[in-house]
Design a protein around this motif. Structure first.
Motif, short mmCIF file in Angstrom:
data_model
loop_
_atom_site.label_atom_id
_atom_site.label_comp_id
_atom_site.label_asym_id
_atom_site.label_seq_id
_atom_site.Cartn_x
_atom_site.Cartn_y
_atom_site.Cartn_z
N CYS A 31 0.68 3.49 11.17
CA CYS A 31 0.23 3.47 12.57
C CYS A 31 1.35 2.96 13.47
N ARG A 32 2.01 1.91 13.05
CA ARG A 32 3.15 1.38 13.82
C ARG A 32 4.25 2.43 13.92
N ALA A 33 4.48 3.18 12.85
CA ALA A 33 5.50 4.23 12.87
C ALA A 33 5.16 5.29 13.92
N ARG A 34 3.89 5.65 14.01
CA ARG A 34 3.48 6.63 15.04
C ARG A 34 3.76 6.11 16.44
N GLU A 48 7.03 8.23 9.55
CA GLU A 48 5.62 8.02 9.20
C GLU A 48 5.41 8.22 7.70
N ALA A 49 6.07 9.23 7.13
CA ALA A 49 5.95 9.45 5.68
C ALA A 49 6.50 8.25 4.91
N ALA A 50 7.66 7.75 5.30
CA ALA A 50 8.23 6.59 4.63
C ALA A 50 7.34 5.37 4.80
N ALA A 51 6.74 5.21 5.97
CA ALA A 51 5.87 4.06 6.24
C ALA A 51 4.64 4.07 5.33
N ILE A 52 4.00 5.21 5.19
CA ILE A 52 2.79 5.26 4.36
C ILE A 52 3.13 5.13 2.87
N LEU A 53 4.37 5.47 2.50
CA LEU A 53 4.78 5.42 1.09
C LEU A 53 5.58 4.17 0.72
N HIS A 54 5.95 3.33 1.69
CA HIS A 54 6.93 2.28 1.39
C HIS A 54 6.50 1.32 0.28
N ASP A 55 5.21 1.11 0.08
CA ASP A 55 4.74 0.18 -0.96
C ASP A 55 4.12 0.89 -2.17
N VAL A 56 4.36 2.18 -2.33
CA VAL A 56 3.76 2.92 -3.44
C VAL A 56 4.20 2.34 -4.79
N GLY A 57 5.34 1.68 -4.83
CA GLY A 57 5.83 1.09 -6.07
C GLY A 57 5.00 -0.07 -6.59
N TYR A 58 4.06 -0.56 -5.79
CA TYR A 58 3.12 -1.58 -6.28
C TYR A 58 2.04 -0.98 -7.18
N ILE A 125 11.74 -1.56 8.99
CA ILE A 125 11.60 -3.03 8.96
C ILE A 125 10.60 -3.45 10.03
N PHE A 126 10.77 -2.94 11.23
CA PHE A 126 9.88 -3.27 12.35
C PHE A 126 8.43 -2.95 11.98
N CYS A 127 8.20 -1.74 11.49
CA CYS A 127 6.83 -1.32 11.17
C CYS A 127 6.20 -2.20 10.08
N ASP A 128 6.95 -2.45 9.02
CA ASP A 128 6.44 -3.25 7.90
C ASP A 128 6.25 -4.71 8.29
N THR A 132 0.25 -6.94 9.19
CA THR A 132 -0.29 -7.90 8.22
C THR A 132 -0.66 -7.20 6.91
N PRO A 133 -0.95 -7.97 5.88
CA PRO A 133 -1.41 -7.37 4.63
C PRO A 133 -2.69 -6.54 4.79
N ASP A 134 -3.48 -6.84 5.82
CA ASP A 134 -4.72 -6.10 6.07
C ASP A 134 -4.55 -4.96 7.06
N GLY A 135 -3.32 -4.73 7.55
CA GLY A 135 -3.05 -3.60 8.42
C GLY A 135 -3.10 -3.89 9.91
N ALA A 136 -3.27 -5.14 10.29
CA ALA A 136 -3.31 -5.49 11.71
C ALA A 136 -1.90 -5.80 12.22
N ARG A 137 -1.75 -5.78 13.52
CA ARG A 137 -0.46 -6.13 14.14
C ARG A 137 -0.20 -7.62 14.05
N THR A 138 1.09 -7.96 13.97
CA THR A 138 1.51 -9.35 13.96
C THR A 138 2.94 -9.43 14.47
N THR A 139 3.48 -10.61 14.49
CA THR A 139 4.89 -10.79 14.86
C THR A 139 5.71 -10.93 13.59
N THR A 140 7.01 -10.73 13.70
CA THR A 140 7.86 -10.90 12.52
C THR A 140 7.83 -12.35 12.04
#
Length: 186
Positions: A31-34, A48-58, A125-128, A132-140
């Motif tokens: 969402c942040r990427a959009r 957006e593709a990288a953003a939705i996939l960035h944690d797939v390695g978990y 980096i900005f988007c991630d 938050t871990p729950d998908g909400a906005r936060t500050t770095t």
């Protein structure tokens, strides 16, 4: 199927059931990427593709080294034949080289995956790091603090994120400046 639909499909398949909180996080990052589309231009879909996939390695199905950027990038490259730029962004997201160093995997990460263009690295980096871990906005600052609290300051992740914090904040500032220059303050 376009790049983002393909990426959402893989991410949901790998994360939604086994790791619902991680799935919520990556959706928030996407969402942040959009929201960065005005400054990403032709790279908006890629981001957006990288953003939705960035944690797939978990995903427990592919977590071989325990270092999710490397596991995710290898999975996307070797099993999904993913776009090379998406793979590179996943491999190097959010200062991954510093965590790789903590884990003794820096040489592997660097030798297998080149860095993507700095403005795209900053954007991910900005988007991630503003999600938050729950998908909400936060500050770095809040996000770095949450990670240190969750993992502990003396763990691999805690040490890495504290080392990475100056670059995380700087990347977010660079993205903010680009947004302001484009008339899109966040």
């Amino acid at each position: 199927m376009n790049l983002t639909d393909w990426a959402y499909d893989i991410s949901e398949r790998m994360l939604a059931e086994p790791l619902p909180r991680r799935w919520a996080h990556v959706q928030g990052v996407a969402c942040r990427a959009r929201e960065l589309r005005p400054i990403l231009g032709p790279d908006a879909e890629l981001m957006e593709a990288a953003a939705i996939l960035h944690d797939v390695g978990y995903s427990p199905h592919i977590a071989f080294t325990g270092f999710h950027p490397l596991d995710g990038a290898r999975f996307l490259r070797d099993q999904e034949n993913a776009d090379d730029r998406v793979v590179r962004l996943v491999a190097h997201h959010s200062c991954a080289l510093l965590e790789a160093e903590e884990r003794g995997l820096r040489r592997e990460l660097e030798s297998e995956f080149e860095l993507e263009r700095p403005e795209l690295v900053d954007a991910l980096i900005f988007c991630d790091m503003t999600t938050t871990p729950d998908g909400a906005r936060t500050t770095t600052a809040a996000r770095v603090g949450e990670i240190v609290d969750r993992y502990g300051p003396d763990t691999i992740v805690g040490r890495f994120i504290q080392r990475a914090a100056p670059e995380i904040h700087a990347a977010a500032c660079r993205v903010d400046e680009r947004l302001k220059a484009a008339g899109q303050p966040m």
